[in-house]
Design a protein around this motif. Sequence first.
Motif, short mmCIF file in Angstrom:
data_model
loop_
_atom_site.label_atom_id
_atom_site.label_comp_id
_atom_site.label_asym_id
_atom_site.label_seq_id
_atom_site.Cartn_x
_atom_site.Cartn_y
_atom_site.Cartn_z
N UNK A 131 -3.49 -2.17 -60.86
CA UNK A 131 -2.77 -1.21 -60.40
C UNK A 131 -2.82 -0.89 -58.91
N UNK A 132 -3.83 -1.21 -58.21
CA UNK A 132 -4.05 -1.14 -56.95
C UNK A 132 -4.06 -2.36 -56.07
N UNK A 133 -3.45 -3.51 -56.41
CA UNK A 133 -3.64 -4.60 -55.66
C UNK A 133 -2.53 -5.27 -54.97
N UNK A 134 -2.73 -5.61 -53.70
CA UNK A 134 -1.30 -5.93 -53.06
C UNK A 134 -1.05 -7.52 -53.34
N UNK A 135 0.21 -7.54 -53.67
CA UNK A 135 0.48 -8.96 -54.24
C UNK A 135 0.67 -10.02 -53.17
N UNK A 136 0.75 -9.52 -51.93
CA UNK A 136 0.77 -10.33 -50.75
C UNK A 136 -0.64 -10.83 -50.21
N UNK A 196 -3.73 -0.24 -50.62
CA UNK A 196 -4.23 -1.12 -51.79
C UNK A 196 -5.65 -1.51 -51.34
N UNK A 197 -6.42 -1.81 -52.54
CA UNK A 197 -7.71 -2.40 -52.31
C UNK A 197 -7.79 -3.65 -51.55
N UNK A 198 -8.61 -3.60 -50.64
CA UNK A 198 -8.76 -4.70 -49.44
C UNK A 198 -10.15 -4.93 -49.29
N UNK A 199 -10.79 -6.27 -48.81
CA UNK A 199 -12.38 -6.58 -48.77
C UNK A 199 -12.26 -7.48 -47.59
#
Length: 352
Positions: free
Chosen positions: A167-172, A229-232
Amino acid sequence: MSIKITGVGSFIPGLKRKNSDFLKHEFRNNDGSHFPHNNEVTIEKFKAITGIEERRYLEENLCTSDMATVAAQNALEDSGIDPETLDYIIVAHNYGDVKNGSIQSDSVPSLATRVKHNLRIKNPKCVGYDVLFGCPGWIEAVIQAQAFMRAGMAKKCLVIGAEALSRVVDKHDRDSMIFSDGSGAVVLEVTSEEGGILAHESATFAYQEAHHIYFGASNHSEAANDTRYIKMNGRKIYEFALTEVPAAMKTCLENSGKTISDVKKIFIHQANEKMDDAIIHRFYKLHKTPMPPNVMPMSIQELGNSSVATVPTLLDLVIKGKIEGQELHRGDVIMFASVGAGMNINAIVYQY
């Protein structure tokens, strides 16, 4: 007195997403530029590094607290205790309930309160609260629960890890392929038996490392600017984990009174197969001992990285005989270990 796990349970969502489902995604670099190769190559390289072939996503009509409730019910049934006798319900998560199609996180009331409500527990002295500690949240919640129990403040605790990262991911973002959904739970009890939790270790590295995992804008410049979105930063996390996690595990093992030869299984957070393997190899190298075969159960190939849920879910699968070639026996010394946003790390030595 010892503190032991007397019940385990999990909830694994039914929606499978294979790597091939990402073939039509428009992946971009952090700066918005296009990848120099096609998605077939991207996915092939992704699988070689992470080991992930598929992952599980939560059904559209459910939220994180729903998964947590099912895992809790399974753990309670496995333990055989009366839910009304619980002293604490602790739920580890990071993003609360995010409804399908929404960008808003809902954490009021807490997920622990929602789980208690769903379980229909009437006892007001059963206290529910949430833990936000990155991916190591479930292990940290277990550490907190056993502290209550050693202090005489509790005899029975329900500890849950649940997350819906889909629910919190960036599809790109290529990293979106790593993340998944799930929930795992355990019942902890004070017993007169030997074993249980023997030692634990926790640390937060925030001076330079605090923002290795963060909430950020989409990699696609045309996406909504107000959505995060969640990033790392995968490279920095990898380097950090390979140094700090084995060191914490070594300290934890030393404090337990056990030796490296006593350890039968290591349940490590399912973050990335290559990284997990490197961490455990480094841990054994610190003891000048080769890593034994079959010591590290893995579920990431099929379930992906469900954050706080990976360790308790993996434990449940092994105990229930659902991972081929992996099993536990009475008296086995095992370890739990994790690393994640914060940057937080922790470990537990446990005698089964």
